[in-house]
Design a protein around this motif. Structure first.
Motif: not given
Length: 205
Positions: A156-158, A112-114, A99-101, A129-130
């Protein structure tokens, strides 16, 4: 119900370790050779570099360690939270989510993630993400989480859609082009609210 207004963590200490959906989220350790090597490998992955351009470009272990130290300082100040995604059973590192900002006044943050190449295809990003979203709402008292990805990044959209992050529109030239700080590209914006229903994790019935 009262929420913790801010969390505080010294750079040498760990963040909480949320667990669920077969994962455990752990703090990155800048002093760990193994963590620095995985952080470097993740950032040098061609797929990561295609869709992301860090503010500071680096390509070696020294840069990776400094990047992790910077994230620890941000965490200590409550501006961000960076987690190493691990398999809850084996402990193997699968990727990163953060988590940023973070703004506890506005109750917002950006996520954000990878995921490492060998861990892709098993719903790791969606499950992480969940889990991270649930932690951010419950423990940080946030209300709105935003997720942005470069136009064309369909994977990433999915992930965003499967995690309940609704598409909200296009941000014009809101992200650097791959490997550049002098050219921009459009971003697809998704967001999820604390009041939105939490989707089931991949594989759940």
């Amino acid at each position: 119900m009262a929420h913790t207004p801010m969390y505080t963590v010294a750079p040498s200490l760990s963040l909480p370790e949320p667990r669920g959906h077969g994962l455990r989220l752990r703090a990155w350790d800048a002093g760990s050779d193994a963590d620095a090597e995985v952080w470097l490998r993740g950032h040098l992955d061609p797929d990561f570099q295609r869709w992301n351009t860090p503010l500071k470009l680096w390509t070696d272990l020294a840069g990776a360690r400094e990047s992790l130290r910077a994230r620890a300082r941000d965490a200590a100040d409550g501006r961000s939270a960076s987690f190493r995604i691990t398999d809850d059973e084996s402990g193997a590192t699968l990727g990163h989510i953060g988590l940023g900002e973070i703004s506890t006044r506005l109750k917002t943050a950006r996520v954000g993630y990878w995921v490492l190449p060998e861990a892709r295809g098993g719903g790791v990003a969606t499950r992480a993400l969940l889990l991270t979203s649930r932690w951010a709402y419950a423990e940080l008292g946030l209300h709105r989480l935003e997720l942005g990805h470069a136009i064309g990044h369909e994977a990433s959209c999915r992930v965003a859609e499967r995690s309940g992050y609704r598409a909200e529109g296009t941000l014009r030239e809101a992200m650097f082009q791959s490997g550049r700080h002098d050219a921009f590209r459009d971003v697809h914006l998704h967001a999820r609210l604390a009041t939105d229903a939490e989707p089931a994790p991949p594989g759940a019935r």
